[in-house]
Design a protein around this motif. Structure first.
Motif, short mmCIF file in Angstrom:
data_model
loop_
_atom_site.label_atom_id
_atom_site.label_comp_id
_atom_site.label_asym_id
_atom_site.label_seq_id
_atom_site.Cartn_x
_atom_site.Cartn_y
_atom_site.Cartn_z
N ALA A 4 0.82 -1.31 0.03
CA ALA A 4 -0.02 -0.01 -0.10
C ALA A 4 0.98 1.34 0.03
N ALA A 72 -6.49 6.92 1.71
CA ALA A 72 -7.75 6.14 1.72
C ALA A 72 -9.15 6.75 2.22
N LEU A 104 -11.09 1.92 8.62
CA LEU A 104 -9.79 1.96 7.95
C LEU A 104 -8.74 1.80 9.20
N ASP A 107 -3.30 0.51 6.40
CA ASP A 107 -3.49 -0.02 5.05
C ASP A 107 -4.35 -1.30 5.15
N SER A 109 -8.54 -2.71 5.96
CA SER A 109 -10.07 -2.04 5.86
C SER A 109 -10.59 -3.34 6.30
N TYR A 130 -11.53 2.68 -6.66
CA TYR A 130 -10.45 3.41 -5.85
C TYR A 130 -9.25 2.70 -6.26
N SER A 134 -6.29 5.33 -7.32
CA SER A 134 -5.10 5.60 -6.45
C SER A 134 -4.00 4.97 -6.87
N GLN A 136 -3.67 1.75 -5.86
CA GLN A 136 -3.73 0.64 -4.83
C GLN A 136 -4.29 -0.72 -5.61
#
Length: 160
Positions: A4, A72, A104, A107, A109, A130, A134, A136
């Motif tokens: 992450a 995030a 969250l 890193d 969730s 996302y 991002s 990720q």
């Protein structure tokens, strides 16, 4: 999330910091701090050329967890938007408590929702948006799905 901190896109971090209302001077300072890193590797007693990364935040830096949570916040907002549209149904943990959809932790969730295909599809699409914006990636090795004891077997199969 997979690697992450290494995958944080600086442009997304900058946009999120601006969106959260940080002062322009702070935005420039944060971007300068994360983007000023340079590496050199010693290989067989010879030093390589300078390596200049284009994304990522440094693990071990005291500010990195906070910067990651700013990124995030984008995932959090996408989940909230899905709830507002009625596409994702959050749950109550206890009778007298508020409804919750996600938590969250750096890193990691925790996503909480009613087990059904429409929620699963919405969550897949939301996480996909996302990840696409991002940089990720999902860590399959760190991911699990848990169902409450009263979830029917056919609902479990449909939701996966």
């Amino acid at each position: 999330m997979h690697k992450a901190y290494d995958r944080v896109e600086w442009e997304i971090l900058e946009k999120m910091v601006i969106k959260l209302g940080f002062n322009d001077r702070w935005v420039r300072l944060i971007v300068a701090c994360v983007s000023s890193i340079r590496y050199s590797v010693q290989f067989n007693s010879m030093e390589t050329d300078i390596i200049t990364p284009t994304r990522g935040i440094r693990q071990g830096d005291p500010s990195s967890p906070y910067l990651f949570l700013i990124v995030a916040a984008g995932l959090s907002r996408l989940i909230q938007q899905a709830e507002e549209r009625g596409d994702l149904e959050r749950i109550k943990i206890c009778r007298e408590e508020p409804m919750v959809s996600h938590l969250l932790f750096g890193d990691d969730s925790l996503i909480l929702m009613h087990a059904n295909k429409s929620n699963a599809d919405c969550l897949r699409d939301t996480i996909g948006m996302y990840y696409q914006s991002s940089g990720q990636m999902l860590s399959a090795a760190k991911s699990s799905i848990f169902f409450s004891g009263n979830t029917k077997a056919e609902v479990k199969l449909e939701s996966m």
